[in-house]
Write an enzyme that holds these catalytic residues in place. Structure first.
Site, PDB file in Angstrom:
ATOM      1  N   ASP A  43     -54.703 -41.267 -24.384  1.00  0.00           N
ATOM      2  CA  ASP A  43     -53.355 -40.574 -23.839  1.00  0.00           C
ATOM      3  C   ASP A  43     -53.435 -39.100 -24.233  1.00  0.00           C
ATOM      4  O   ASP A  43     -53.217 -38.547 -25.230  1.00  0.00           O
ATOM      5  CB  ASP A  43     -52.254 -40.838 -24.528  1.00  0.00           C
ATOM      6  CG  ASP A  43     -51.169 -40.532 -24.090  1.00  0.00           C
ATOM      7  OD1 ASP A  43     -50.932 -39.901 -23.300  1.00  0.00           O
ATOM      8  OD2 ASP A  43     -50.053 -41.126 -24.493  1.00  0.00           O
ATOM      9  N   ASP A  99     -51.943 -34.784 -16.968  1.00  0.00           N
ATOM     10  CA  ASP A  99     -51.592 -36.101 -17.905  1.00  0.00           C
ATOM     11  C   ASP A  99     -52.472 -37.152 -17.495  1.00  0.00           C
ATOM     12  O   ASP A  99     -52.181 -37.774 -16.468  1.00  0.00           O
ATOM     13  CB  ASP A  99     -50.078 -36.138 -17.962  1.00  0.00           C
ATOM     14  CG  ASP A  99     -49.803 -37.296 -18.913  1.00  0.00           C
ATOM     15  OD1 ASP A  99     -50.373 -37.511 -19.929  1.00  0.00           O
ATOM     16  OD2 ASP A  99     -48.784 -38.057 -18.653  1.00  0.00           O
TER      17      ASP A  99
END
Length: 494
Positions: free
Chosen positions: A142, A371
């Protein structure tokens, strides 16, 4: 309006969740200098067949929650400019030290990554080897998270610890955990230390300190109600180098989560923090390997058994077979710990869209971030409306099915659809670089005979997000030392 039969609708709701699944694949055999982390896709069935059943609404819900969390984090960052400046300086000093020490090295590291599709979420999993001797855990990769933590079992002395140990055994009975007691390199941080009280405050360290040498504890909260509660520690992480040898990184900050809950971690043993912050694993590892990391996202319909890597260090340029590397400025430490870029605008079919310039101002109320944890691409309203309108003009022959699937606004019966008729979307960066994703990355497959426009609206003012589906079939290089983002079209095949 094109109608769908009940069976077709049912199949759609099972299969459409593949929209949120991407496999990161960076080729094996990277040349001189790279660390690879293997990603796992959550929804793959490992058979090579198309996906057959996925919780679509659940995945849409997660993406919406993540977008809200990003907005909240960015809003807080706008009021913490002094702290952000200090944080950037510390990271730069750390990078300068490591990069200076390793500047003559060409060896890079790799960690295995595989599709995490079968776990029911559109994220990527990394095989992480931690401890002495090394134990393997599987973590969500992440770029929007700061803390690296894993489900963990750690015993201590005293009646209170024995009682807590029984509870932990119940918590982890059905999960893979890191056994801290079996690692000779596991060292907790004292709760009385400045590291605990000050440096780790942004990672939700707790104020309680029964005795000076008790471990520094955390209660790491996520916006969807998920949480991880545990202890901070320093540990040893093992990389396999591209030379075939192994390298150990010592004193890496990790979280030993004695309990965790929530859908954010489904199918994984924790989270690998790859954000740009003082104690993230990305900054720690990339600094050791020439200050950069990279990944390549294969087609999001790829099955679980497609192998890939997260690379720490230099990637092999010869693997970029479909296009040359382009570079743009990587804006660090401005939009919180996210990886931001300076965008000039978006074009469709070669024509620039009428989007206000403040939409992309990272120093104002807008901006754009890259992201890995978001599946779909979210655009703030001043950009969302023009982009959707421009693409829909090319789909006039395909009526909107008006499906009730949350934020996905336009899905259509794709019988007769030819993606070559769709004008290309392009992101134009302020310094002249241009990212042109494949049509399949924004007119995405939902079910047999059904496609959707893969954008979701975001509130304005706020920042837009390029999600992992938009990034697919491209190699992405995050060069922290030189503050630049590299990208190139690639098959991402092994």
């Amino acid at each position: 309006m094109v109608e769908m039969c009940s069976d077709q609708r049912a199949l759609l709701f099972h299969v459409l969740t593949i929209l949120f699944i991407t496999v990161v694949s960076v080729q094996q055999g990277y040349g001189n200098g790279s660390v690879k982390l293997e990603l796992i896709h959550r929804h793959g069935n490992g058979t090579g067949r198309k996906w057959s059943s996925f919780p679509l609404r659940q995945l849409l819900h997660r993406d919406a929650i993540r977008l809200a969390a990003i907005s909240e984090k960015l809003s807080m960052a706008k009021t913490e400019s002094i702290a952000a400046t200090t944080s950037r300086r510390r990271i730069q000093e750390s990078n300068a030290y490591y990069f200076s020490a390793c500047k003559n090295g060409t060896v890079s590291g790799q960690l295995p990554m595989h599709s995490g599709a079968d776990a029911g979420a559109g994220q990527y999993f990394v095989h992480f080897r931690v401890g002495s001797p090394a134990q393997r855990v599987v973590l969500v990769a992440d770029t929007g998270s700061d803390l690296t933590w894993m489900n963990c079992k750690y015993s201590c002395h005293g009646v209170r610890c024995r009682r807590r140990k029984k509870k932990k055994e119940r918590d982890f009975r059905k999960r893979r955990v890191f056994l801290a007691d079996h690692s000779s390199s596991f060292r907790t941080l004292p709760c009385s230390s400045a590291m605990c009280k000050v440096d780790l405050a942004n990672l939700f360290s707790l104020a309680r300190c029964p005795s000076p040498m008790d471990p520094c504890a955390y209660d790491y909260r996520y916006s969807d109600g998920s949480a991880a509660v545990g202890l901070f520690a320093n540990e040893t992480v093992t990389f396999r180098l591209t030379t075939g040898r192994k390298l150990k990184l010592h004193n890496v900050l990790v979280g030993c989560s004695e309990s965790s809950r929530g859908e954010s971690f489904q199918g994984a043993d924790g989270v690998m923090g790859l954000a740009y912050s003082n104690h993230s694993f990305a900054v720690t590892a990339a600094a050791r390997f020439r200050g950069k990391f990279s990944y390549c996202l294969v087609d999001h319909l790829s099955p679980k058994n497609v192998s890939s890597y997260l690379i720490f260090g230099s990637h092999d340029e010869s693997r970029v077979t479909l296009g040359r590397m382009r570079y743009t400025e990587l804006v660090l430490g401005v939009l919180s710990s996210f990886y931001a870029v300076n965008l000039r605008g978006i074009s469709v079919g070669g024509s620039m869209l009428d989007i206000p310039t403040e939409t992309w101002d990272v120093n104002g109320v807008g901006g754009l971030i890259i992201d890995s944890g978001s599946s779909l691409t979210s655009l703030v309203q001043p950009a969302y409306q023009p982009v959707m309108a421009a693409i829909r003009l090319t789909l006039l022959n395909f009526a909107n099915l008006n499906l009730d699937i949350g934020p996905l606004e336009y899905c259509f019966n794709s019988t007769g659809f030819d993606e070559s008729a769709v004008p290309r979307l392009a992101f134009h960066f302020a310094d002249g670089a241009r990212f042109e994703p494949h049509v399949k990355s924004y007119v995405i497959d939902a079910a047999p005979g059904v496609k959707c426009l893969g954008f979701v609206p975001a509130a304005w003012p706020g920042s837009s997000v390029i999600g992992n589906i938009m990034q697919q079939n491209h190699l992405w290089e995050f060069d922290i030392v030189n503050r630049r983002l590299g990208f190139a079209a690639s098959s991402c095949s092994t």
